[in-house]
Design an enzyme around this catalytic site. Structure first.
Site, mmCIF file in Angstrom:
data_model
loop_
_atom_site.group_PDB
_atom_site.id
_atom_site.type_symbol
_atom_site.label_atom_id
_atom_site.label_comp_id
_atom_site.label_asym_id
_atom_site.label_seq_id
_atom_site.Cartn_x
_atom_site.Cartn_y
_atom_site.Cartn_z
ATOM 1 N N CYS A 126 43.555 33.627 54.399
ATOM 2 C CA CYS A 126 44.511 34.235 53.476
ATOM 3 C C CYS A 126 45.470 33.129 53.031
ATOM 4 O O CYS A 126 45.089 31.957 53.015
ATOM 5 C CB CYS A 126 45.240 35.403 54.132
ATOM 6 S SG CYS A 126 46.100 34.977 55.647
ATOM 7 N N VAL A 127 46.689 33.462 52.691
ATOM 8 C CA VAL A 127 47.615 32.467 52.155
ATOM 9 C C VAL A 127 47.996 31.435 53.194
ATOM 10 O O VAL A 127 48.139 30.252 52.898
ATOM 11 C CB VAL A 127 48.887 33.163 51.610
ATOM 12 C CG1 VAL A 127 49.892 32.129 51.094
ATOM 13 C CG2 VAL A 127 48.518 34.120 50.481
#
Length: 469
Positions: free
Chosen positions: A27-28
């Site tokens: 993810c980020v």
């Protein structure tokens, strides 16, 4: 920070080798992995790598916190070294579910439904808090509110209240969209289902009690069967069950109906069947179940307030570790709908602050520059309601900060429940959380906040110094 193959190889080795990595995505800020055997992970070695800011296991996934930007490079190199091939988040979620027991799968389903709508609920809670500040008497003036003294602010506050209440008034539509999507149906039909359950033509659920006393509940006469024309504003269970039924019917019809007739048959028949079932059976049954659950919880905390506060306040952080804390969002929403406020959410807010304070203390106790930096950033995050970096990156890693936070949160929970502190909405579960608290309970809530701000620091610091002697 530059990423080289040697460092990523060390990370892979700490995870048990490339043979232990089943599926991987990111993810980020985090690598999200499904491992064949999490017991093979050398967590001390893993957390000692410069790139790694923390790691934890949740919902069948092993997540490694790397940082924004850098995680992209690490992932690319990992894919190249292991040869596992890039995976989507859905691939990882699907693989992770194979590692879950039935209870964990149920919790994950609820998490998948409520997490996407959480920003709307939290935003609404913050705005409702702002409205409470403007309209609450006695906050800035004796027995008067800001809008009473400054009439020009009245319409401003009224618009804020309208915007804030929208998410709660149409909560079944939000849940319907997310739930039907999670169960594999058409999200648009989920929205229609949710809106159908709060249609203006139905008796508002919040007026049901009064109508019941007066004996004037409107009904439909379906061939001799009397069905109450009642809406489900603010309710959770009715739309959850109805969404599952809708998705199941829609998927079945999509398999059986030829493509040429799907547009004319699938959606109308699905909504028609689900609608009738919702008002005839699903709604009344789940409405009763929801009220029984609510009455049970209220009864427990009314009769054993101190014990309930100590247990829930102290052990809430353990629920975060298991992921089961997501299930209580539905309970909070049900309590707010049925009783006008939740006594559980205030303890959540203070538990988050306690974890932040405990993590912050490690800045003074450790000589590891990496931990010092992480303790500061993760504490700020926890004070604003996001505790995972503080818990998994710092507190659980050293154990005693985590325990200090639990003890402090238990004491604060006792104070909240004894003083019957409630939140009228779900806001930011941290320092700004006071905006969601009922105005008359601010004093007790701030006492609890002082405890979780400073007691974890005192306990963690004292034990840390004693441990070094």
């Amino acid at each position: 920070m530059s990423v080289n193959r040697e460092t990523v190889q060390e990370l892979i080795d700490a995870l048990g080798g490339k043979e232990n990595i089943h599926t991987a995505t990111h993810c980020v800020t985090r690598l999200r992995l499904v491992l064949n055997d999490e017991g093979k992970v050398d967590s001390d070695r893993l957390n000692g790598i410069d790139l790694v800011r923390g790691s934890f296991s949740t919902n069948g996934q092993y997540q490694v916190v790397i940082g924004q930007g850098t995680v992209d490079e690490v992932y690319k190199v990992m894919v190249d070294i292991t040869g596992i091939g890039e995976s989507s988040k859905e691939d990882v979620k699907s693989a992770a579910e194979q590692n879950l027991n039935p209870l964990q799968r149920a919790v994950k389903v609820l998490a998948d439904i409520f997490i996407p709508i959480l920003p709307a609920i939290v935003t609404a809670g913050l705005l409702m808090g702002l409205n409470n500040v403007l309209t609450g008497p006695g906050i800035f003036y004796d027995e008067k509110s800001i809008v009473d003294v400054h009439a020009q602010w009245k319409d401003f506050a009224d618009i804020i209240n309208l915007i804030a209440n929208t998410a709660f008034v149409f909560l079944p539509a939000l849940i319907g969209w997310s739930a039907v999507k999670r169960f594999g149906g058409s999200p648009l039909l989920g929205i229609v289902l949710g809106l159908m359950l709060v249609h203006p033509g139905l008796l508002n659920a919040w007026d049901y009690g009064k109508a019941l006393e007066e004996g004037n509940i409107p009904v439909w006469d379906l061939f001799g069967l009397s069905i109450e024309k009642v809406g489900y504003q603010g309710q959770v269970l009715p739309v959850l069950v109805a969404a599952y039924v809708l998705a199941t019917i829609e998927k079945y019809l999509n398999k059986k109906i030829p493509d040429a007739f799907k547009l004319l048959i699938v959606a109308p028949v699905t909504l028609l069947i689900t609608g009738f079932l919702a008002f005839i059976a699903i709604g009344p049954v789940t409405f009763t179940i929801g009220n029984v659950i609510t009455d049970g919880l209220v009864g427990i905390f009314d009769n054993f307030a101190a014990l309930g506060g100590i247990i829930y306040g102290g052990f809430y952080s353990l629920l975060v570790i298991t992921g089961m804390h997501h299930t209580f969002l539905a309970v909070d929403l049900q309590l707010i709908s049925s009783t006008g406020g939740t006594f559980l959410w205030p303890m959540l807010a203070l538990s988050n602050i306690a974890q932040g304070s405990a993590a912050l203390t490690m800045m003074w106790l450790t000589n590891d520059e990496k931990v010092k930096g992480l303790s500061i950033t993760s504490a700020i995050s926890a004070y604003l309601g996001i505790t995972e970096p503080a818990m998994f990156g710092v507190n659980i890693r050293f154990k005693y900060p985590f325990i200090a936070a639990m003890i402090s949160s238990a004491i604060a929970g006792l104070i909240l429940t004894v003083n019957k502190v409630k939140a009228t909405s779900i806001g930011v579960g941290g320092v700004p959380g006071f905006l969601s608290i009922q105005q008359g309970s601010w004093g007790a809530f701030f006492i609890g906040m002082v405890i979780v701000l400073f007691l974890p620091i005192i306990l963690t610091f004292a034990y840390g110094k004693l441990k070094k002697q």
